[in-house]
Design a protein around this motif. Structure first.
Motif, short mmCIF file in Angstrom:
data_model
loop_
_atom_site.label_atom_id
_atom_site.label_comp_id
_atom_site.label_asym_id
_atom_site.label_seq_id
_atom_site.Cartn_x
_atom_site.Cartn_y
_atom_site.Cartn_z
N ARG A 24 46.98 39.94 34.71
CA ARG A 24 45.68 40.41 35.18
C ARG A 24 44.80 40.94 34.05
O ARG A 24 43.61 41.16 34.22
CB ARG A 24 45.85 41.49 36.26
N THR A 35 49.53 46.97 35.44
CA THR A 35 50.03 48.04 36.29
C THR A 35 50.26 47.55 37.72
O THR A 35 49.50 46.70 38.22
CB THR A 35 49.06 49.24 36.32
N SER A 37 49.77 49.13 40.51
CA SER A 37 48.66 49.46 41.41
C SER A 37 47.54 48.42 41.30
O SER A 37 47.01 47.96 42.31
CB SER A 37 48.13 50.87 41.15
N ASP A 38 47.17 48.05 40.08
CA ASP A 38 46.12 47.02 39.90
C ASP A 38 46.59 45.65 40.40
O ASP A 38 45.84 44.92 41.04
CB ASP A 38 45.71 46.92 38.43
N ARG A 40 48.82 44.94 42.69
CA ARG A 40 48.86 44.91 44.16
C ARG A 40 47.46 44.84 44.75
O ARG A 40 47.22 44.14 45.73
CB ARG A 40 49.60 46.14 44.69
N ARG A 41 46.53 45.58 44.17
CA ARG A 41 45.15 45.55 44.67
C ARG A 41 44.52 44.16 44.49
O ARG A 41 43.84 43.66 45.39
CB ARG A 41 44.30 46.61 43.95
N GLU A 42 44.80 43.51 43.38
CA GLU A 42 44.21 42.21 43.09
C GLU A 42 44.99 41.04 43.71
O GLU A 42 44.48 39.92 43.77
CB GLU A 42 44.12 42.01 41.57
N ASN A 43 46.23 41.28 44.14
CA ASN A 43 47.08 40.23 44.72
C ASN A 43 47.74 40.75 46.00
O ASN A 43 48.97 40.87 46.07
CB ASN A 43 48.16 39.83 43.71
N PRO A 44 46.94 41.04 47.03
CA PRO A 44 47.51 41.64 48.24
C PRO A 44 48.60 40.77 48.87
O PRO A 44 48.44 39.57 49.01
CB PRO A 44 46.31 41.80 49.17
#
Length: 169
Positions: A24, A35, A37-38, A40-44
């Motif tokens: 990412r 990270t 968190s990033d 997961r947010r960008e690849n739900p």
């Protein structure tokens, strides 16, 4: 007995597999920040809630150890962070990460065939070799199977590894 996928290995189905690779960020700013968190947010929905492990390599395939850089974070809580400020040349490599998760998170590369039952127990056993299954079911079994699962037939299938029987492969 029913067999799926391979006559080379008789084991239970894998409970975990590797997700696809994630990249990412690149090291052009303050470093390479992969990270959790990033990601997961960008690849739900593509990374399980509790990965069993994480693999990190450079985009060229070098391990973290082989790349020889100072790593700020490398864990299953935060993910992976290489900070440019920690490097003697002030620049990190570009890294990618993947996670060990249950099969539903591993993308389209992992799938199961239908169940096959080409033989019945006889004097010498129940024979379900991959070569026969492929010839009898053309283009229905992938070229490079990853896993095998075998269960008994009937209304209440039992994993073959739970039957107490001996398997020869």
């Amino acid at each position: 007995m029913l067999l799926a996928e391979s006559d080379l290995l008789a084991t239970e189905a894998a409970e975990e597999c590797w997700t696809g690779w994630f990249d990412r960020d690149d090291p052009s700013g303050t470093g390479d920040w992969e990270t959790l968190s990033d990601l997961r947010r960008e690849n739900p929905g593509k990374i399980c809630p509790e990965p069993g492990s994480m693999e990190v390599t450079t985009l060229s395939g070098l391990s973290v150890g082989a790349a020889g850089e100072v790593i700020f974070r490398n864990d299953l809580t935060d993910g992976f962070v290489c900070r440019n400020q920690d490097q003697s040349d002030r620049t990190c490599n570009d890294y990618r990460v993947r996670f060990c998760c249950p099969p539903q998170y591993c993308g389209e590369e992992v799938c199961w065939t239908r169940w096959y039952d080409r033989d019945d127990p006889s004097g010498t056993g129940d024979w379900e070799p991959l070569s026969n299954l492929r010839s009898e079911n053309p283009r229905q079994i992938c070229d490079n199977p990853l896993y095998i699962e075998a269960v008994t037939t009937g209304n209440n299938p039992v994993l073959a590894t739970s039957t107490g029987q001996t398997f020869h492969v």
